[in-house]
Design a protein around this motif. Structure first.
Motif, PDB file in Angstrom:
ATOM      1  N   HIS A   1      40.270  33.378  38.263  1.00 14.32           N
ATOM      2  CA  HIS A   1      40.709  33.252  39.716  1.00 14.32           C
ATOM      3  C   HIS A   1      39.456  33.025  40.494  1.00 14.32           C
ATOM      4  CE1 HIS A   1      43.865  34.795  42.753  1.00 14.32           C
ATOM      5  NE2 HIS A   1      43.254  33.819  43.132  1.00 14.32           N
ATOM      6  N   ALA A   2      38.378  33.980  40.171  1.00 11.70           N
ATOM      7  CA  ALA A   2      37.201  33.884  41.236  1.00 11.70           C
ATOM      8  C   ALA A   2      36.590  32.742  40.904  1.00 11.70           C
ATOM      9  CB  ALA A   2      36.338  35.249  40.546  1.00 11.70           C
ATOM     10  N   HIS A   3      36.530  32.141  39.730  1.00 17.75           N
ATOM     11  CA  HIS A   3      35.818  30.848  39.343  1.00 17.75           C
ATOM     12  C   HIS A   3      36.578  29.738  40.308  1.00 17.75           C
ATOM     13  CE1 HIS A   3      33.449  32.726  36.554  1.00 17.75           C
ATOM     14  NE2 HIS A   3      34.266  32.566  35.581  1.00 17.75           N
ATOM     15  N   SER A   4      37.930  29.985  40.308  1.00 12.18           N
ATOM     16  CA  SER A   4      38.627  28.724  41.184  1.00 12.18           C
ATOM     17  C   SER A   4      38.324  28.957  42.274  1.00 12.18           C
ATOM     18  CB  SER A   4      40.189  29.037  40.829  1.00 12.18           C
ATOM     19  OG  SER A   4      40.618  29.080  39.395  1.00 12.18           O
ATOM     20  N   GLU A   5      38.274  29.834  43.095  1.00  6.64           N
ATOM     21  CA  GLU A   5      37.791  30.183  44.400  1.00  6.64           C
ATOM     22  C   GLU A   5      36.447  29.319  44.838  1.00  6.64           C
ATOM     23  OE1 GLU A   5      39.638  31.114  46.795  1.00  6.64           O
ATOM     24  OE2 GLU A   5      41.259  32.553  45.776  1.00  6.64           O
ATOM     25  N   VAL A   6      35.572  29.553  43.583  1.00  8.13           N
ATOM     26  CA  VAL A   6      34.190  29.065  43.850  1.00  8.13           C
ATOM     27  C   VAL A   6      34.062  27.558  43.716  1.00  8.13           C
ATOM     28  CG1 VAL A   6      31.980  29.188  42.895  1.00  8.13           C
ATOM     29  CG2 VAL A   6      33.254  31.418  43.497  1.00  8.13           C
TER      30      VAL A   6
ATOM     31  N   HIS B   1      36.386  34.832  48.983  1.00 10.33           N
ATOM     32  CA  HIS B   1      37.457  35.240  48.052  1.00 10.33           C
ATOM     33  C   HIS B   1      36.916  35.195  46.587  1.00 10.33           C
ATOM     34  CE1 HIS B   1      40.756  33.522  51.062  1.00 10.33           C
ATOM     35  NE2 HIS B   1      39.935  34.666  51.492  1.00 10.33           N
ATOM     36  N   GLY B   2      36.128  34.506  46.425  1.00 13.99           N
ATOM     37  CA  GLY B   2      35.477  34.498  45.044  1.00 13.99           C
ATOM     38  C   GLY B   2      34.562  35.622  44.792  1.00 13.99           C
ATOM     39  N   LEU B   3      33.981  36.098  45.673  1.00 10.10           N
ATOM     40  CA  LEU B   3      33.101  37.293  45.807  1.00 10.10           C
ATOM     41  C   LEU B   3      34.006  38.598  45.567  1.00 10.10           C
ATOM     42  CD1 LEU B   3      30.271  36.264  48.160  1.00 10.10           C
ATOM     43  CD2 LEU B   3      30.174  36.367  45.636  1.00 10.10           C
ATOM     44  N   TYR B   4      35.100  38.547  46.485  1.00 11.34           N
ATOM     45  CA  TYR B   4      35.937  39.893  46.515  1.00 11.34           C
ATOM     46  C   TYR B   4      36.403  39.769  44.977  1.00 11.34           C
ATOM     47  CZ  TYR B   4      37.175  38.825  51.367  1.00 11.34           C
ATOM     48  OH  TYR B   4      37.305  38.594  52.700  1.00 11.34           O
ATOM     49  N   LEU B   5      36.704  38.852  44.347  1.00 11.27           N
ATOM     50  CA  LEU B   5      37.448  38.887  42.870  1.00 11.27           C
ATOM     51  C   LEU B   5      36.457  39.151  41.906  1.00 11.27           C
ATOM     52  CD1 LEU B   5      39.544  35.678  43.592  1.00 11.27           C
ATOM     53  CD2 LEU B   5      40.301  38.178  42.749  1.00 11.27           C
ATOM     54  N   TYR B   6      35.262  38.701  42.129  1.00 12.47           N
ATOM     55  CA  TYR B   6      34.092  38.892  41.034  1.00 12.47           C
ATOM     56  C   TYR B   6      33.931  40.346  41.074  1.00 12.47           C
ATOM     57  CZ  TYR B   6      32.532  33.928  40.143  1.00 12.47           C
ATOM     58  OH  TYR B   6      32.576  32.607  39.773  1.00 12.47           O
ATOM     59  N   CYS B   7      33.983  40.728  42.323  1.00 15.57           N
ATOM     60  CA  CYS B   7      33.871  42.297  42.195  1.00 15.57           C
ATOM     61  C   CYS B   7      34.843  43.445  41.790  1.00 15.57           C
ATOM     62  CB  CYS B   7      33.464  42.911  43.637  1.00 15.57           C
ATOM     63  SG  CYS B   7      34.512  43.608  44.721  1.00 15.57           S
ATOM     64  N   ALA B   8      36.116  42.638  41.685  1.00 22.80           N
ATOM     65  CA  ALA B   8      37.086  43.606  41.182  1.00 22.80           C
ATOM     66  C   ALA B   8      37.153  43.238  39.710  1.00 22.80           C
ATOM     67  CB  ALA B   8      38.580  42.719  41.745  1.00 22.80           C
ATOM     68  N   ALA B   9      36.743  42.045  38.994  1.00 25.05           N
ATOM     69  CA  ALA B   9      36.330  41.844  37.937  1.00 25.05           C
ATOM     70  C   ALA B   9      35.190  42.798  37.280  1.00 25.05           C
ATOM     71  CB  ALA B   9      35.927  40.573  37.390  1.00 25.05           C
ATOM     72  N   GLU B  10      34.294  43.159  38.236  1.00 25.88           N
ATOM     73  CA  GLU B  10      32.990  43.894  37.569  1.00 25.88           C
ATOM     74  C   GLU B  10      33.600  45.234  37.495  1.00 25.88           C
ATOM     75  OE1 GLU B  10      30.345  42.137  40.904  1.00 25.88           O
ATOM     76  OE2 GLU B  10      28.981  42.889  39.226  1.00 25.88           O
ATOM     77  N   THR B  11      34.609  45.894  38.030  1.00 23.89           N
ATOM     78  CA  THR B  11      34.933  47.083  37.846  1.00 23.89           C
ATOM     79  C   THR B  11      35.546  47.247  36.357  1.00 23.89           C
ATOM     80  OG1 THR B  11      37.165  46.867  38.566  1.00 23.89           O
ATOM     81  CG2 THR B  11      35.621  47.286  40.409  1.00 23.89           C
TER      82      THR B  11
ATOM     83  N   GLY C   1      33.811  46.314  33.962  1.00 21.37           N
ATOM     84  CA  GLY C   1      32.930  46.363  33.066  1.00 21.37           C
ATOM     85  C   GLY C   1      32.200  44.923  32.769  1.00 21.37           C
ATOM     86  N   LYS C   2      32.760  44.068  33.319  1.00 19.22           N
ATOM     87  CA  LYS C   2      32.140  42.664  32.915  1.00 19.22           C
ATOM     88  C   LYS C   2      31.120  42.222  34.029  1.00 19.22           C
ATOM     89  CE  LYS C   2      32.932  38.228  31.065  1.00 19.22           C
ATOM     90  NZ  LYS C   2      33.213  37.990  30.013  1.00 19.22           N
ATOM     91  N   SER C   3      29.794  42.020  33.853  1.00 18.47           N
ATOM     92  CA  SER C   3      28.711  41.699  34.724  1.00 18.47           C
ATOM     93  C   SER C   3      28.987  40.423  35.470  1.00 18.47           C
ATOM     94  CB  SER C   3      27.241  41.744  34.229  1.00 18.47           C
ATOM     95  OG  SER C   3      27.110  40.652  33.494  1.00 18.47           O
ATOM     96  N   ARG C   4      28.406  40.428  36.557  1.00 13.68           N
ATOM     97  CA  ARG C   4      28.556  39.125  37.451  1.00 13.68           C
ATOM     98  C   ARG C   4      27.712  37.918  36.802  1.00 13.68           C
ATOM     99  NH1 ARG C   4      28.741  38.404  43.199  1.00 13.68           N
ATOM    100  NH2 ARG C   4      30.003  40.217  43.107  1.00 13.68           N
ATOM    101  N   MET C   5      26.494  38.462  36.235  1.00 12.18           N
ATOM    102  CA  MET C   5      25.799  37.214  35.672  1.00 12.18           C
ATOM    103  C   MET C   5      26.439  36.800  34.400  1.00 12.18           C
ATOM    104  SD  MET C   5      22.826  36.013  36.147  1.00 12.18           S
ATOM    105  CE  MET C   5      21.536  37.063  36.874  1.00 12.18           C
ATOM    106  N   GLU C   6      27.254  37.453  33.564  1.00  9.18           N
ATOM    107  CA  GLU C   6      27.984  37.156  32.399  1.00  9.18           C
ATOM    108  C   GLU C   6      29.061  35.892  32.994  1.00  9.18           C
ATOM    109  OE1 GLU C   6      29.905  39.475  29.064  1.00  9.18           O
ATOM    110  OE2 GLU C   6      29.105  40.865  30.267  1.00  9.18           O
ATOM    111  N   MET C   7      29.683  36.598  34.040  1.00  7.60           N
ATOM    112  CA  MET C   7      30.666  35.528  34.546  1.00  7.60           C
ATOM    113  C   MET C   7      30.158  34.185  34.830  1.00  7.60           C
ATOM    114  SD  MET C   7      33.543  37.898  36.433  1.00  7.60           S
ATOM    115  CE  MET C   7      32.377  39.266  37.068  1.00  7.60           C
ATOM    116  N   THR C   8      28.932  34.293  35.715  1.00 10.41           N
ATOM    117  CA  THR C   8      28.498  33.051  36.237  1.00 10.41           C
ATOM    118  C   THR C   8      27.953  32.296  34.991  1.00 10.41           C
ATOM    119  OG1 THR C   8      27.321  34.354  38.027  1.00 10.41           O
ATOM    120  CG2 THR C   8      26.546  32.320  37.493  1.00 10.41           C
ATOM    121  N   GLN C   9      27.369  32.834  34.139  1.00 11.67           N
ATOM    122  CA  GLN C   9      27.120  31.991  32.790  1.00 11.67           C
ATOM    123  C   GLN C   9      28.141  31.286  32.326  1.00 11.67           C
ATOM    124  OE1 GLN C   9      24.080  31.490  32.353  1.00 11.67           O
ATOM    125  NE2 GLN C   9      23.120  32.694  33.725  1.00 11.67           N
TER     126      GLN C   9
END
Lengths: 323, 96
Positions: free
Chosen positions: A46-51, A83-93, A95-103
């Motif tokens: 969902h976050a990737h889709s926003e971005v 919206h992408g950033l709100y969602l990344y921060c929800a996914a980070e809670t 236990g998945k890191s932002r860097m991992e998602m970006t990669q």
């Protein structure tokens, strides 16, 4: 060993009962691994889709027909980033890191909504995206405001509040074009023709072929099935198209009294699922373009991230020296 | 430096909607330092006049209670005498 297993079973029962009572699950609460994984995948996508969704529209910022339209489009694209950033921060809670998602996005391992793999050749496409794509997204997202995972539900409430401006600005663009010259009206119609079927596909495969539905419904991540949401979307959009004199490109579209448990709804034609799967698997008109634009932005932004890190380190060192 | 080590710190964002109300948690952001954190918090969480003051706190600086100890920390079922309804007052005394 047996004892540990017992404990795990109890925890899972407690977890399910909590969900059945409509209580939210928060980051530090116990949750089954499969629940965590499903959420990480869904929120990440969902976050990737926003971005990635910023790209087709960003294409028109410099060429918007008026200053008013340019301001609206800038604000909308900035919202998508938010919206992408709100969602990344929800996914980070979870236990998945932002860097991992970006990669994972950059490597093509993670998916994003297929709809953004279609091009925006005319200004009318920007109207059609706001009206149809954001319209479909809202249908999907409103039930997610009540999803069982607290941080996701909270992000969705914020997103839905902001999203309604997106759909209205898109429809307003379409109204203006539909009321304009013949060329402008034709342009609006052609954009509707291009975006209609991909938008209808946004709700995902038909219920019979959807693999993730059962658990997601049990866990109250998903509250309506793909086909239920698709029906709501078609029923909402068809009268809106009529109102502005545009024609939904589906010859089999007709009122069906039996739909929606007898309340009536539109029956629609056959959806080309081959196209859907082809685009998901990477063979859409813009898949390569989108990913290479993201990679380019990431690489070209590297010096900014490095400078920010160096600056932070320098200040920290100076602070320590002063102490 | 590995990609993981390059990850910028996570900050929790709190916004005060107006005077008289408390700052309220609204989400988190990534930033390399305090100034960037305030800037990012503003861009991400305050695009529509949501408030008049922002706090950012490094997530690692927040100490939180153990969720498994929820019962022992928050239980108050056995202390009903801490609530006004525990005390009987004649009806004709009026509102108290």
């Amino acid at each position: 060993m047996k004892k540990i297993k017992m404990k795990e079973t109890n925890l899972i029962d407690d977890f399910q009962q909590k969900i059945d009572r409509d209580e939210k699950i928060e980051p530090k609460d116990f949750m089954p691994e499969a629940y965590r994984k499903t959420l990480i995948r869904q929120i990440g996508q969902h976050a990737h889709s926003e971005v990635v969704g910023m790209l087709p529209e960003g294409n028109w910022i410099t060429r918007a027909p008026t200053l008013k339209r340019k301001l609206s489009l800038l604000a909308k694209v900035q919202d998508e980033a938010g919206h992408g950033l709100y969602l990344y921060c929800a996914a980070e809670t979870l236990g998945k890191s932002r860097m991992e998602m970006t990669q994972e996005l950059l490597s093509g391992k993670a998916k994003y909504s297929s709809i953004f793999n279609y091009p925006t050749p005319t200004w009318a496409d920007i109207g059609a995206i706001g009206w149809l794509v954001d319209g479909a997204a809202i249908m999907n997202q409103i039930p997610l405001c009540r999803c069982s995972y607290g941080p996701y539900a909270r992000a969705m409430i914020r997103i839905c509040k902001e999203e309604s401006f997106h759909q209205r600005q898109g429809y307003e663009i379409m109204i203006t074009l539909a009321k304009g010259t013949k060329e402008q009206k034709d342009m609006a119609q052609r954009a509707l023709n291009r975006w209609w079927w991909p938008s209808v596909m946004m709700f995902g495969p038909p219920d019979a072929d959807s693999t993730n539905t059962e658990d997601s419904v049990k866990w109250k991540i998903k509250r309506y099935t793909n086909d239920e949401l698709r029906q709501k979307f078609v029923d909402a959009i068809v009268p809106q198209a009529k109102k502005i004199g545009l024609v939904v490109p589906d010859k089999n579209l007709k009122w069906d009294k039996k739909r929606n448990n007898g309340a009536g709804g539109y029956a629609y034609g056959k959806i080309d699922w081959d196209e859907f799967w082809r685009v998901i698997k990477g063979d859409g008109p813009m898949n390569n373009e989108r990913l290479s634009a993201k990679k380019r932005a990431w690489d070209e932004g590297n010096w900014v991230r490095e400078a920010a890190r160096a600056h932070a380190l320098k200040k920290q060192t100076a602070l320590q020296a002063a102490e | 430096m590995t990609e993981e080590e390059k990850e910028t710190s996570l900050w929790e964002v709190f916004i005060q909607p107006k005077n008289g109300l408390s700052h309220r948690h609204c989400g988190s952001i990534h930033a390399s330092d305090r100034e960037m954190a305030i800037l990012a918090a503003r861009n991400v969480y305050a695009r529509r006049g949501e408030g008049q003051s922002i706090w950012v706190v490094k997530s690692t600086d927040i100490v939180s209670s153990d969720p498994d100890k929820k019962e022992e920390i928050f239980s108050s079922d056995d202390k009903i005498y801490r609530h006004p309804t525990f005390y009987d007052v004649p009806d004709d005394v009026g509102h108290m």
